[in-house]
Design an enzyme around this catalytic site. Structure first.
Site, PDB file in Angstrom:
ATOM      1  N   ASP A 154       0.678  -1.018  -0.196  1.00 39.14           N
ATOM      2  CA  ASP A 154       0.306   0.456   0.045  1.00 39.14           C
ATOM      3  C   ASP A 154       0.847   1.401   0.375  1.00 39.14           C
ATOM      4  OD1 ASP A 154      -2.173   1.871  -0.258  1.00 39.14           O
ATOM      5  OD2 ASP A 154      -3.162   1.222   1.969  1.00 39.14           O
TER       6      ASP A 154
HETATM    7  C1  BGC Z   1      -5.384   3.461  -0.140  1.00 34.41           C
HETATM    8  C2  BGC Z   1      -5.246   2.438  -1.053  1.00 34.41           C
HETATM    9  C3  BGC Z   1      -5.112   2.973  -2.885  1.00 34.41           C
HETATM   10  C4  BGC Z   1      -3.500   3.732  -2.269  1.00 34.41           C
HETATM   11  C5  BGC Z   1      -2.927   4.667  -3.150  1.00 34.41           C
HETATM   12  C6  BGC Z   1      -3.994   4.228   0.216  1.00 34.41           C
HETATM   13  O1  BGC Z   1      -4.148   5.411   0.962  1.00 34.41           O
HETATM   14  O2  BGC Z   1      -5.285   2.485   1.486  1.00 34.41           O
HETATM   15  O3  BGC Z   1      -6.106   1.862  -1.440  1.00 34.41           O
HETATM   16  O4  BGC Z   1      -4.657   2.379  -3.623  1.00 34.41           O
HETATM   17  O5  BGC Z   1      -3.540   4.539  -1.375  1.00 34.41           O
HETATM   18  O6  BGC Z   1      -3.779   5.323  -4.089  1.00 34.41           O
END
Ligand code: BGC
Length: 723
Positions: A261
């Protein structure tokens, strides 16, 4: 060591090299092509593949013509562009997408074919925008209604989530776009999400929190998975030895890429050794990422074997061949009429009629000439907020617009805001007070209600922080901004109130006892208002059923039954003491009635269930029991019914839930029509996770098969013996 096919490929590639670029034999098996490329890479080039080069992309190999990989949120549409190195929105004009309904809406449809259509359309939008990896779907389990990201997920039941996620995944990948299934794993709250440590039993892990991920990998064939922010048993999930090395890549045979993530990576050695393949979003210059210069150092100094980097590079190259280098990928389409029509139909299939005494819905415009629409959510749009799932929709029809368009010719539609949300400034987190005087708004609404024939109150939550929003959990179970009090005041002057709830999760509805009709409208995307209006009008007969339990009180939820240790956690530790008893499993164990049960949802017509029969009364582990029954639409309207099959073991050697969902089917029936419904139940799926032997165990004996319209509305049961 290369196979014959690989050698042929190498030879033909060598013959075909022009200025260092690759001219790969595209008919060669993908793994041979991967080996061919890998063999040409320097250590530095392999390491470069393993970390970001911009906010949403990772590098290819320029020297060889291996393209970059472009990733994009999210589950409900193709997110707008940001600047290369920051979250700041790029000022582009070509990225206004179709906002499909939230995944909670899709789950509420219980329609697996619709899930495939959703995936197909999303991949078309992704292809048009030249995205290789769609950061979707979100499949974490609803453990508590307070989780700020519930609206991105598909409910509380691992079986339902699995069955809905798999066709969505397959359809996306069929078009050469990878999914990135998130957030692996146990990301069930946003509060302290970067640091919270989850303690949960192996059994709950296996029976509740992992099945949808396993299905995504083994049945859906997911090409990438996103590691979550939180920790589990002390280790960060984005580089978790047990979850990633042992389970995901070991037991499940995942051959794709584990992507962190954004900024979830915390340690170079652990990331290298514990299965992280691609590091994204770390808040450092790209060379300072854990999987950049530090990884290079670890390999050069012999602390991490080069074979570990080879494995990561191999997976990333395979992902690249499956997506960016896949020459059969269609061009896609964006914002087509087909996509907005589909968005509307998903919304119409997912809206749930929670309550209906028949006096108001479907709306009879001969009787109700003056309709008051009250509530801020009648005029608020939602798809452009909420965190990573936020989109830049080309348009979003509000409920008021939808209601005006549908009823405006026949009835007089008036609007009063009634209440108003505080606002967060999303740039710096400051709370901006509402510009309205809430007392005045409420008074105006009550006055309008008193002069109207009926009231459609459109309330609920929104994507402000501490509501349905990434990064924060809700502060309380109740509806904010004085909505319960306002509805009570309105009911005193006009009892003809339809409550339309726009929210991604359950809310405290104890104030609504006397309200004659309640519609759960979720977040429905671009066509939201039109879909709500068609359900209110009866142009569409509601058929959605809840993928969650609507607890009467928050304390009725297992996660909230034991105090702060089990939610939101103490000293950055949260213990899932309720174990496997999540959602209806907990309620049924404790014999507590929810306000609206898992699987509940009303229709404007009625269905009659005939007595079921099974193809075998005695079955073995590898058998499939088929339950068949007649289903008749006995009412006056055409409509669809979601029939559910739950299974329970009669005398298990361990404590087991009262019953668990193991099959379902959605059947469309014309008024008066009867269909024979058949639902297949693979017996192997009735096993439990046996902690003593660390494996699935199916015990011989009696099992009860319950067929019903909801978890609390079982029509018939019958028994099957497992040999
Ligand atoms: C989120 C993800 C997301 C990623 C990219 C993170 O903060 O938890 O779900 O895909 O950011 O935007």
């Amino acid at each position: 060591m290369f196979s014959m096919a690989a050698i042929c490929c190498l030879t033909s590639c060598e013959n075909n090299q022009r200025n260092g670029a690759l001219y790969l034999d595209e008919s060669a098996p993908i793994d041979s092509r991967v080996e061919d490329i890998l063999d040409r890479l320097t250590l530095e080039e392999k390491v470069a593949l393993c970390h970001a080069q911009s906010k949403f992309s990772s590098p290819g190999v320029q020297r060889l013509g291996v393209p970059e990989l472009w990733m994009n949120d999210g589950p409900f549409g193709v997110r707008s562009e940001v600047l290369y190195n920051s979250w700041t929105k790029a000022d582009t004009n070509n990225d206004s997408c179709t906002a499909f309904p939230a995944l909670t809406v899709l789950a509420s449809s219980w329609d697996t074919q619709l899930a495939a259509k959703y995936g197909q359309a999303l991949s078309e939008e992704a292809n048009y925008r030249e995205k290789d990896v769609q950061l979707a779907p979100g499949i974490n389990i609803f453990r508590t209604p307070l989780n700020g990201r519930n609206f991105e997920y598909m409910g509380e039941d691992p079986f339902l989530v699995s069955k809905m996620a798999v066709p969505y995944i397959r359809a996306i990948q069929d078009n050469g776009v990878a999914v990135c299934v998130k957030h692996f794993a146990l990301n069930n709250q946003e509060y302290l999400r970067d640091t919270i440590n989850v303690e949960v039993s192996d059994r709950a892990l296996r029976e509740i929190y992992l099945p949808a991920f396993r299905a995504a990998v083994q049945e859906g064939g997911a090409w990438s998975v996103m590691g979550s922010y939180n920790r589990f048993r002390g280790q960060h999930c984005t580089h978790h030895e047990y979850l990633i090395n042992d389970i995901l890549k070991g037991e499940w045979g995942f051959d794709g890429v584990l992507i962190s993530d954004w900024s979830a990576t915390k340690n170079a050695y652990e990331a290298a050794m514990n299965g992280l393949d691609l590091e994204m979003g770390t808040l450092k210059p790209y060379n300072d990422y854990y999987m950049a210069d530090s990884l290079l150092y670890l390999v050069r100094s012999g602390k991490v074997p080069e074979s570990v980097v080879n494995d990561k590079a191999r997976r990333i190259l395979k992902l690249n061949l499956r997506t960016a280098m896949n020459r059969n990928r269609p061009w896609g389409s964006f914002n087509s009429r087909e996509h907005t029509d589909l968005a509307r139909s998903i919304a119409e299939q997912g809206i749930v009629l929670l309550k209906n005494d028949g006096s108001l819905l479907p709306v009879d415009t001969d009787k109700y000439r003056k309709i008051a629409v009250i509530g801020e959510n009648a005029v608020r749009t939602h798809a452009s907020n909420g965190g990573a799932a936020a989109l830049k929709p080309r348009y979003e029809i509000t409920p008021l617009e939808g209601i005006r368009a549908r009823f405006g010719n026949e009835s007089e539609i008036s609007f009063a805001r009634g209440y108003s949300a505080y606002n967060y400034s999303l740039e710096d987190g400051t709370v901006l007070p509402s510009q309205y005087d809430n007392k005045k708004l409420a008074d105006e609404a009550v006055e309008l209600a008193s002069e109207s024939d009926m009231v459609i109150f459109v309330g609920g939550l929104n994507h402000n922080w501490h509501q349905d929003s990434e990064g924060y959990d809700r502060d309380s179970y109740g509806l904010p901004y004085g909505q319960p009090e306002l509805v009570e005041r309105i009911m005193e002057v006009n009892e003809n109130v339809v409550l339309v709830l726009v929210s991604g999760t359950a809310v405290d509805l104890r104030f609504s006892d006397a309200v004659p009709a309640i519609v759960q409208a979720w977040y429905c995307g671009s066509e939201s208002g039109n879909a709500i209006a068609s359900v209110l009008a009866g142009d569409v007969n509601p058929s959605g059923k809840l993928p969650i339990s609507f607890y009467a009180e928050l304390e009725d939820c297992g996660a909230h039954a034991f105090g702060p240790e089990t939610y939101p956690g103490v000293d950055k530790n949260v213990t899932y003491t309720e174990g496997i008893y999540v959602g209806y499993r907990w309620l049924e164990k404790k014999n507590v009635k929810p306000l609206y049960a898992f699987g509940h949802g009303l229709s404007y017509t009625e269905f009659e269930y005939g007595a079921p029969s099974v193809n075998k009364k005695t079955a073995g582990r590898n058998d499939v029991v088929k339950v068949s029954f007649d289903l008749t639409n006995t009412g006056k309207m055409d409509g669809a019914e979601v029939s559910q099959v739950y299974v329970s073991q009669v005398n298990p050697s361990v404590d087991r839930p009262v019953k668990e969902l193991k099959g379902f089917a959605k059947t469309f029936l014309k008024s008066g029509e009867t269909a024979s419904v058949e639902i297949s139940l693979p017996v192997g799926e009735w096993a439990f996770w046996d902690e003593a032997s660390d494996g699935w165990k199916l015990e011989p004996g009696e099992y009860v098969i319950s067929v019903g319209a909801a978890s609390d509305d079982i029509k018939h049961t019958l028994n099957v013996t497992v040999k």
